[in-house]
Scaffold this active site. Sequence first.
Site, PDB file in Angstrom:
ATOM      1  CG  HIS A  47     -10.757  -6.632   6.805  1.00  0.00           C
ATOM      2  ND1 HIS A  47      -9.989  -7.202   7.798  1.00  0.00           N
ATOM      3  CD2 HIS A  47     -10.044  -6.796   5.655  1.00  0.00           C
ATOM      4  CE1 HIS A  47      -8.884  -7.705   7.267  1.00  0.00           C
ATOM      5  NE2 HIS A  47      -8.898  -7.472   5.966  1.00  0.00           N
TER       6      HIS A  47
ATOM      7  CG  PHE B 287     -10.932  -3.926   3.546  1.00  0.00           C
ATOM      8  CD1 PHE B 287     -12.292  -4.110   3.795  1.00  0.00           C
ATOM      9  CD2 PHE B 287     -10.232  -4.908   2.859  1.00  0.00           C
ATOM     10  CE1 PHE B 287     -12.936  -5.264   3.353  1.00  0.00           C
ATOM     11  CE2 PHE B 287     -10.872  -6.051   2.424  1.00  0.00           C
ATOM     12  CZ  PHE B 287     -12.229  -6.237   2.671  1.00  0.00           C
TER      13      PHE B 287
ATOM     14  CD  GLU C  79      -1.691  -2.353   1.603  1.00  0.00           C
ATOM     15  OE1 GLU C  79      -0.547  -2.511   2.091  1.00  0.00           O
ATOM     16  OE2 GLU C  79      -2.510  -3.284   1.481  1.00  0.00           O
TER      17      GLU C  79
END
Lengths: 342, 397, 322
Positions: free
Chosen positions: A142, A96, A73
């Site tokens: 999540h 998420f 990420e």
Amino acid sequence: MTRKITFMKAINEAMDQSMERDERVILLGEDVAGGATIEHLGNEGAWGGVFGVTKGLVEKYGRERVIDTPISEMGYMGAAVGAAATGLRPVPELMFNDFIGFCFDTLLAQGSKMRYMFGGKAKIPLTVRTCHGAGASAAAQHSGSYYGLLGSIPGIKVVVPSNPYDAKGLLNAAIEDDNIVMFFEDKTLYGIKEEVPEEYYTVEIGKAKVKKAGSDLTIVTIGKMLYVALEVAEKLEADGVDVEVIDLVTVAPWDQETIINSVKKTGRLIIIDEANPHNNTATDISSVVADKAFDYLDGPIKCICAPNTPVPFASNLEQLYIPNADKVFDLADELIADLKKS
Amino acid sequence: MATNILMPKLGLTMTEGTVESWYKKEGDAVKKGDIVCTISSEKLTHDVEAPEDGILLKIFVEELGQIPCKEPIGCIGELSEKVAEASAPAKEPALTEGQIQREVQVTASPRNKEVERIFITPIARKIAAERGIDYSEITGTGGNGRITRHDVENFVLTVKAASAATNTNAGQGLSGMRKVIAKRMHNSLQQTAQVTLHRKANVSPLMTFRTDMKAKLGDRLSGQLSINTLLARAVVLALKDFPEMNASYANGEHVVHEDIHIGMAVAVDEGLIVPVVKDAANKTLTKLAENITTLISGARSHTLSSDLLTGSTFTISNLGYAGIEYFTPILNTPEIGILGVGAIDRKLAFSGNKEIVEQQELPLSLTFDHQVVDGALAAEFLQCICTYLENPYLLLF
Amino acid sequence: MQNLDMKKAAWIYEKMNDIRNFEDEVHRIFTSGEIPGFVHLYAGEEAVATGVCAHLTDADYITSTHRGHGHCIAKGCDLNGMMAEIYGKETGLCKGKGGSMHIADIDKGMLGANGMVGGGFPIAVGAGLRNKYLKTDNVVVCFFGDGAANEGTFHEGINLAAIWKLPVIFVCENNLFAEATPQSYSSASKTIAQRSLAYDIPGISVDGMDLMEVYKTAGEAIDRARKGEGPTIIECLTYRKYGHFEGDEQKYKAKEGPEKERADLDCIQLFRKEAIALKLLTKEQADEIEANSVKAIAKAIQFAQGSPIPRPEALYEDVYAD
């Protein structure tokens, strides 16, 4: 032409049309296509996103534009910032919103400040798609709702659509925007269907929508919470209470004018926000309204939020976690009871 | 032992008072004699002094809270002291279940305070202010009993409907002395049957008398021998002759007073106050003159102690300085008589021997409460006042 | 790769002098209190910035570090604008709103000095992605220090550049210290270059005091990148003349031994000698460049001092693009 499509399809359609309109638009993220370099797949995506939101796009636009990233990420979000600063219009997907910690620096310290630090020379036309929300038994890591966290950062815009029409129009507007726009998708809304025009259109960022006009009480909602407010409004209608329901649509910069004007009319405000209760969008709205519309208030401002806990796994607990109509009636009773005409 | 600050009783008729503002807050050190707060009664406002040195431990009655006279409104003591000891009224005898009783009393104070605090929403407060509504009269229906916009709007409607009949909200929208005056004047008209008689007195001899007196007495007259003094003397003498006029009537109680205390209405910046010449019947003209001069200047400089502002049995109101001739003074209830005085007028008149002479006339207006006094008696009383004024040597005895 | 000819040598010598003079002056002025905040000086490492940037055009990008003045000058940023920026003036490259740690000039391909250690890796990767996507032959140079090599962004950035074969050259300026902590302590791998093995890309360690060596190595890596052959890690062993920031007592620096020997090297003097020997520079030319550089920096200081401070309204400007 208008036909009924799902929230998910509306988002997919916006990306499709935006990519068609502008070659600089690229998608990147973990398995946004899926199956990169697998020979027998070629340009066929294995997944099209973990929820399938980007399904079909790699087949249409190729792996050059629908880029699978490693689970990195920080790397790909930062790359998206760099690519935006140098002229592309990337649409990275953060699978998420709970993963924001991995890539927060790239948005907090890099992307959001670049234009300012560089004296106005940079533009960061970046749209980060991510999903949020409890209700899918996805548990604590999540299921959070962190739009408020991002919304507190200057240089970042944050939108949270509540329905397919807005989702498509807002995503198009976000991709057209020359700033970082965080686009929050409530995963529990992916399946809802609504009439959505086929053609390309945009929905204005920064403008709240009055979903139901009323004169007695204003309820402001974020995302899915709109449906809670509509339920409350319907129940109160039987008691002769006329509720105005406003979908905030944009969390940052939020539409002060629409909300303050509504409060000036009704004198009473409830804000429903699925985020945790402290330092969130609801408290921000509350403080601004208390400041700018103080003399119009006819009761305390009520923020109906999730509790100050992570999202629990067990379904019963998770349902307790998410604000609902009962919670509104319970926590905001003192603001509602005397309005009832019966 | 902590000492309570009590709601003072300022005069016979005062039964309860309102705390207007606190100048000290809880925890502040105070010295004996420091002004800690201002209270108001129906008649006046009054500064309350600290009864001793110490710390203001507790405020029992918040601003705008009302409480009967002689009840504690706060207490002063040392930091270590327990407020409860002071707040429990000492006169209350310990009962068998004294322990319980005491606890109830201790907790009673803050609860009363809560009851007196009015909760009102910002918009409701704003509307009430715009429309001059005293929201303390409104019952709140919102959460926590707070007054909402609807409550104010409903109140406006109800009041409008009822306004022609009875307005029970005299003084609303006003504050301080103005509010007190408004309530008193309104109540006066509501609760009495006022009739005003007018007549004039020939004061030519009085004016000559006054000039002579001043010339002859000179320095021995420390106060100015004013019309007011002479009038007061005439009224005192007339009241001696007509004791029925030296009376009060309120709440079903009719009292004819033995002592004569004359109220002298004085206009001040904030409104109107009525300093009182105590025991006026036993004062010589000279003493009366001194007393009135001191009172009036004291009233204008706000230095009168509160007991000099209460307890009158008959009131004189003089508007002569403004050229007013006759008017209808409103009774200073529960008194049953008030004398209005106009400006002296010079007129040509026939003398006893049919010669045309210049005559000085003083217009007088007597308002009396027809509930307890009839017109004939009041007329005779007014005539009696005139007799004294027209025969000034009578004023000396 | 363009050979080091006389023109290039003169350009390099000018930029090296500009950097040294700029930093020496900032060092001097900083103690006077005229410059707000804190500054991290590049002096001593000139051979790296100039040796690499000598191969770049305005269409190539660089990302920089918080020790970024040298990269800025080598990438062609205006000296007046830079000095004014460090002074916090309206005429600064970033209107006085960035300061020393955020000097940037996108028009010159300079994507910003960076206050976040390791912040440049993913941004460089993004710019590289853009170059590749638009099918240009432009490259991106990501300058970073030995300290940044231990940030997670190093791994994610280089891994992405490697799997996507992006035209990014990762240039490590290994000046032996991350703040006050030696690289030998911070890094498990002996060199930063050897980490390239993990990404299956070339990794080369060079003497960062030797302009010629830096120039040659960078040139080859940049050529490969332009041809689409992917990223390279170049580790330049260098040394900073001053401390981590101004005010650093530098107690950690060695008083003798190999480190001290390195510290005593001056890459500018070394290059001058070698360039003159190789007839790439004449002595007169070198003297003239030196004199002009001193003048240019003096002019930049004058410009900065004489410039207005930002308008108060500027506080609210440039947060969002309209």
